[in-house]
Structures are given as C-alpha cells and as structure tokens.
Write an enzyme that holds these catalytic residues in place. Sequence first.
Site, PDB file in Angstrom:
ATOM      1  N   LEU A  95      46.570  43.017  41.086  1.00  0.00           N
ATOM      2  CA  LEU A  95      46.518  42.632  39.677  1.00  0.00           C
ATOM      3  C   LEU A  95      47.613  43.357  38.916  1.00  0.00           C
ATOM      4  O   LEU A  95      47.941  44.514  39.215  1.00  0.00           O
ATOM      5  CB  LEU A  95      45.157  42.957  39.069  1.00  0.00           C
ATOM      6  CG  LEU A  95      43.927  42.355  39.744  1.00  0.00           C
ATOM      7  CD1 LEU A  95      42.736  42.414  38.806  1.00  0.00           C
ATOM      8  CD2 LEU A  95      44.154  40.929  40.208  1.00  0.00           C
ATOM      9  N   GLY A 101      44.182  43.634  44.575  1.00  0.00           N
ATOM     10  CA  GLY A 101      44.173  42.168  44.428  1.00  0.00           C
ATOM     11  C   GLY A 101      45.048  41.463  45.452  1.00  0.00           C
ATOM     12  O   GLY A 101      44.773  40.315  45.826  1.00  0.00           O
ATOM     13  N   ASN A 106      42.010  49.592  46.892  1.00  0.00           N
ATOM     14  CA  ASN A 106      42.187  50.990  46.461  1.00  0.00           C
ATOM     15  C   ASN A 106      41.775  51.222  45.011  1.00  0.00           C
ATOM     16  O   ASN A 106      42.180  52.216  44.400  1.00  0.00           O
ATOM     17  CB  ASN A 106      43.660  51.388  46.637  1.00  0.00           C
ATOM     18  CG  ASN A 106      44.584  50.544  45.760  1.00  0.00           C
ATOM     19  OD1 ASN A 106      44.309  49.383  45.510  1.00  0.00           O
ATOM     20  ND2 ASN A 106      45.668  51.128  45.283  1.00  0.00           N
TER      21      ASN A 106
HETATM   22  C1  LIG Z   1      30.653  48.456  36.368  1.00  0.00           C
HETATM   23  C2  LIG Z   1      31.512  47.545  37.160  1.00  0.00           C
HETATM   24  C3  LIG Z   1      32.324  46.626  36.288  1.00  0.00           C
HETATM   25  C4  LIG Z   1      33.472  46.058  37.086  1.00  0.00           C
HETATM   26  C5  LIG Z   1      34.393  45.324  36.188  1.00  0.00           C
HETATM   27  C6  LIG Z   1      35.761  45.103  36.805  1.00  0.00           C
HETATM   28  C7  LIG Z   1      36.646  46.329  36.781  1.00  0.00           C
HETATM   29  C8  LIG Z   1      38.109  46.075  36.973  1.00  0.00           C
HETATM   30  C9  LIG Z   1      38.460  45.578  38.322  1.00  0.00           C
HETATM   31  C10 LIG Z   1      39.929  45.449  38.486  1.00  0.00           C
HETATM   32  C11 LIG Z   1      40.307  45.159  39.894  1.00  0.00           C
HETATM   33  C12 LIG Z   1      41.727  45.534  40.104  1.00  0.00           C
HETATM   34  C13 LIG Z   1      42.443  45.098  41.102  1.00  0.00           C
HETATM   35  C14 LIG Z   1      43.880  45.437  41.252  1.00  0.00           C
HETATM   36  O1  LIG Z   1      44.588  44.766  41.951  1.00  0.00           O
HETATM   37  S1  LIG Z   1      44.540  46.757  40.376  1.00  0.00           S
HETATM   38  C15 LIG Z   1      46.208  46.960  40.931  1.00  0.00           C
HETATM   39  C16 LIG Z   1      46.244  47.854  42.117  1.00  0.00           C
HETATM   40  N1  LIG Z   1      47.576  47.951  42.625  1.00  0.00           N
HETATM   41  C17 LIG Z   1      48.134  49.088  43.032  1.00  0.00           C
HETATM   42  O2  LIG Z   1      47.533  50.126  43.045  1.00  0.00           O
HETATM   43  C18 LIG Z   1      49.558  48.993  43.487  1.00  0.00           C
HETATM   44  C19 LIG Z   1      50.442  49.896  42.701  1.00  0.00           C
HETATM   45  N2  LIG Z   1      51.813  49.787  43.179  1.00  0.00           N
HETATM   46  C20 LIG Z   1      52.260  50.421  44.274  1.00  0.00           C
HETATM   47  O3  LIG Z   1      51.564  51.100  44.980  1.00  0.00           O
HETATM   48  C21 LIG Z   1      53.690  50.242  44.588  1.00  0.00           C
HETATM   49  O4  LIG Z   1      54.343  49.744  43.444  1.00  0.00           O
HETATM   50  C22 LIG Z   1      53.978  49.273  45.760  1.00  0.00           C
HETATM   51  C23 LIG Z   1      53.536  49.923  47.088  1.00  0.00           C
HETATM   52  C24 LIG Z   1      53.281  47.939  45.578  1.00  0.00           C
HETATM   53  C25 LIG Z   1      55.510  49.025  45.817  1.00  0.00           C
HETATM   54  O5  LIG Z   1      56.191  50.256  45.870  1.00  0.00           O
HETATM   55  P1  LIG Z   1      57.759  50.306  45.518  1.00  0.00           P
HETATM   56  O6  LIG Z   1      58.174  51.728  45.709  1.00  0.00           O
HETATM   57  O7  LIG Z   1      58.489  49.275  46.267  1.00  0.00           O
HETATM   58  O8  LIG Z   1      57.855  49.872  43.988  1.00  0.00           O
HETATM   59  P2  LIG Z   1      57.535  50.750  42.696  1.00  0.00           P
HETATM   60  O9  LIG Z   1      56.293  51.531  42.876  1.00  0.00           O
HETATM   61  O10 LIG Z   1      58.768  51.502  42.313  1.00  0.00           O
HETATM   62  O11 LIG Z   1      57.232  49.619  41.618  1.00  0.00           O
HETATM   63  C26 LIG Z   1      58.277  48.812  41.063  1.00  0.00           C
HETATM   64  C27 LIG Z   1      57.856  48.433  39.655  1.00  0.00           C
HETATM   65  O12 LIG Z   1      56.692  47.624  39.735  1.00  0.00           O
HETATM   66  C28 LIG Z   1      55.665  48.193  38.908  1.00  0.00           C
HETATM   67  N3  LIG Z   1      54.362  47.921  39.519  1.00  0.00           N
HETATM   68  C29 LIG Z   1      53.896  48.281  40.700  1.00  0.00           C
HETATM   69  N4  LIG Z   1      52.659  47.826  40.910  1.00  0.00           N
HETATM   70  C30 LIG Z   1      52.326  47.155  39.793  1.00  0.00           C
HETATM   71  C31 LIG Z   1      51.157  46.455  39.401  1.00  0.00           C
HETATM   72  N5  LIG Z   1      50.076  46.329  40.174  1.00  0.00           N
HETATM   73  N6  LIG Z   1      51.155  45.902  38.175  1.00  0.00           N
HETATM   74  C32 LIG Z   1      52.217  45.999  37.359  1.00  0.00           C
HETATM   75  N7  LIG Z   1      53.368  46.644  37.693  1.00  0.00           N
HETATM   76  C33 LIG Z   1      53.408  47.211  38.891  1.00  0.00           C
HETATM   77  C34 LIG Z   1      55.996  49.678  38.906  1.00  0.00           C
HETATM   78  O13 LIG Z   1      55.370  50.297  37.817  1.00  0.00           O
HETATM   79  C35 LIG Z   1      57.489  49.635  38.797  1.00  0.00           C
HETATM   80  O14 LIG Z   1      57.802  49.316  37.450  1.00  0.00           O
HETATM   81  P3  LIG Z   1      59.045  49.954  36.694  1.00  0.00           P
HETATM   82  O15 LIG Z   1      60.254  49.501  37.463  1.00  0.00           O
HETATM   83  O16 LIG Z   1      58.986  49.407  35.310  1.00  0.00           O
HETATM   84  O17 LIG Z   1      58.858  51.443  36.736  1.00  0.00           O
END
Ligand SMILES: CCCCCCCCCCC/C=C/C(=O)SCCNC(=O)CCNC(=O)[C@H](O)C(C)(C)COP(=O)(O)OP(=O)(O)OC[C@H]1O[C@@H](n2cnc3c(N)ncnc32)[C@H](O)[C@@H]1OP(=O)(O)O
Length: 292
Positions: A98, A143, A167
């Site tokens: 997400l 997601g 995670n």
């Molecule tokens: C009581 C119960 C009630 C329940 C109600 C519901 C509750 C909420 C449920 C929500 C469920 C959520 C699901 C999700 O999917 S949350 C998202 C989880 N994702 C992550 O943790 C991934 C994070 N990203 C990474 O680990 C790395 O970016 C990755 C391994 C994917 C790639 O690494 P790499 O080194 O190649 O790239 P960068 O880290 O440098 O990232 C580049 C830019 O992209 C931005 N980025 C990364 N991930 C995201 C993301 N998920 N969303 C938006 N943007 C993202 C990152 O910030 C960098 O941006 P900038 O260049 O601007 O710095």
Amino acid sequence: MALVAARGTLLRAGVRLGTEAAACGRNGTRRSASHRVLVEPDAAAGIATIKFKNPPVNSLTLEFLTELIICLEKLENDKTFRGVILTSNSPGIFSAGLDLREMCGKNPAHYAEYWRAVQELWLKLYVSNMILVAAINGASPAGGCLMSLSCDYRVLADNPRYKVGLNETLLGIVAPFWFRDTLVNTIGHRASERALQLGLLFPPAEALQVGMVDQVVPEDQVHSTALSVITQWLAIPDHARQLTKSMMRKATTDNLIKQREADIQNFVSFISRDSIQKSLQMYIEKLKQKKS
Ligand SMILES: CCCCCCCCCCC/C=C/C(=O)SCCNC(=O)CCNC(=O)[C@H](O)C(C)(C)COP(=O)(O)OP(=O)(O)OC[C@H]1O[C@@H](n2cnc3c(N)ncnc32)[C@H](O)[C@@H]1OP(=O)(O)O
C-alpha cells in the site's frame, strides 16, 4: 458497481476513459494507454501478462489500484483470456504494498475511497475465474505480498533481497482480518500467527519452506516458470477448476463482503488516529534516511 466507482476515481485522476481499454487489447501487441499497468496479451495461448509499472516501487496508489482493477475486470470479461501472470516491469521490486502517502495526512473521505479500492482489488484477485500466477521478481512486502497470496500459484526469484511477507506490525499498523485470512489459507494458522505478530519478511528459501511461495527459481526463469505452470493449469477444464476455486475461497471473500462498510469505517478510524499517523510518518522518514 465497482467498475463504475473505479472509473469515477480514474476520471477524477484525469485518466481518459476508453484508452485504458486498449491496454488490455488482444491483438498480441503491447498497448500502454494505461499508464501504470502494462498488459502483454497472448490471445492464442489464452494468457495475458500484467506488468506493474508504478515507479519507483510499484506502491499501490489509488490511481494504480484503479487501473489494475479495471484491467482485471476487462480480462475477466474477455473469454479469450483464461490465465494471467502478474509481475513487475521493474525487476527488483514486485510491489512495496500500500502506498504510505495515501494513508498519511489525508482526510477521512480519501481514506475511505482508498480502502474501498484496496478491498476491491483483493476481491477481484482472490476469486477471479482466471488462473492467476504471481511471477515475483522483486521485494514484496505487505500489500505486495497480499496480491501474490491472492493468486493461485507463486513463483519467486531466488535473490536474498526479494523478501516477501506481511510486515504491517513493523510499521505499527495491523493487517486486517482478510489479509490474515488470506495468509492463514495459504500457510496455516500457527505459521501465520508467528509471521503476522513479528511482521516477518521471508527471504526465498524460508518463503518456500513456510509455504508463502510455491517455487523459487533463478531470476531469469521466473517468467518462463510462471508460463509453464499456467500451461499445466490450463489443461484442467475451466468449469471444474473454477467451481473448486470458488468452493475453497468464497467463504473468505463473503466474510469481507458482508462487513465491507464496517471494515472501511474501522480502517478510517484506525488510520486517522494521531498515534498511527505518527508511526507512519516515522516509517516514511526511516525509508528516506536509509538512503542518505
Ligand atoms: C484494529 C484493527 C483495525 C485494522 C484496520 C486496518 C489497519 C491498516 C492496515 C494497512 C495495511 C497495510 C498494508 C501495506 O502494504 S503498508 C506498506 C508496507 N510496505 C513497506 O513496508 C515497504 C516499504 N518500502 C521498502 O521496504 C523499500 O522501499 C523497498 C524494499 C520496497 C524498496 O527499497 P529500495 O531501496 O529499492 O527503495 P527505497 O526504499 O529507497 O524507496 C524509494 C522511494 O519509494 C518510497 N516508498 C517505498 N515504499 C513505499 C510505500 N509503500 N509507499 C509509498 N512510498 C514508498 C520511499 O519512501 C522512497 O521515496 P523517496 O525517493 O521520496 O525517498
């Protein structure tokens, strides 16, 4: 109904209707009118490959979700296609899950629209009549992992950087019940309990061992392996396979459908909490700092 809502979102997002239809054309050529979803149709084989193209990390923004939903719906309604491979156009990242910015600093109406789209994508994937194979050619947390868990078969590239898992707890958030159910249906209750609480991201060998993926293959063989899997599955008569899939999965989707509005309200109130907003902002900041 869902398609109408999705189209409304696309219009608001400035995407021209009619053009995205071409992205799912069947004449064997790649069309890219849809910006974030590339479709490579092979009408003769009855297979289409969907490639995610939402740089930098294929995070599920509202626009990307909407394009994916429309694309899947079009393929579902086109009897030419019986199988779909989901993969990334940018090897290295399958999907970062997400989009964190969609869940941060926005208003409740936005959160509700966003969550409805997340639900819709899952519903489309989980009980699709088509054979869905995930060719996971990059990291796939949260997601991103849910999308692959919603397919019928998962092939993961053998690269230690390509971790998969739900995670959410590491971000201070909680995977909702239908993420949990999708995981439990795939790897069982005990393994899910541990994986969800610890927010585990599994490298390929562990992902295979726990059952998060069905096969781990060298990186350059991910697509060909997905193709050969889908070819085997295509040999099964559609009606029998589809009814069986429905028998295995429908109770899980019905569970969300019957409480869909309540689930949206839960999400909106959970994500709007100051403490959750702070956790998400800190996580985004951590991702930024990792770079410098
Ligand atoms: C009581 C119960 C009630 C329940 C109600 C519901 C509750 C909420 C449920 C929500 C469920 C959520 C699901 C999700 O999917 S949350 C998202 C989880 N994702 C992550 O943790 C991934 C994070 N990203 C990474 O680990 C790395 O970016 C990755 C391994 C994917 C790639 O690494 P790499 O080194 O190649 O790239 P960068 O880290 O440098 O990232 C580049 C830019 O992209 C931005 N980025 C990364 N991930 C995201 C993301 N998920 N969303 C938006 N943007 C993202 C990152 O910030 C960098 O941006 P900038 O260049 O601007 O710095």
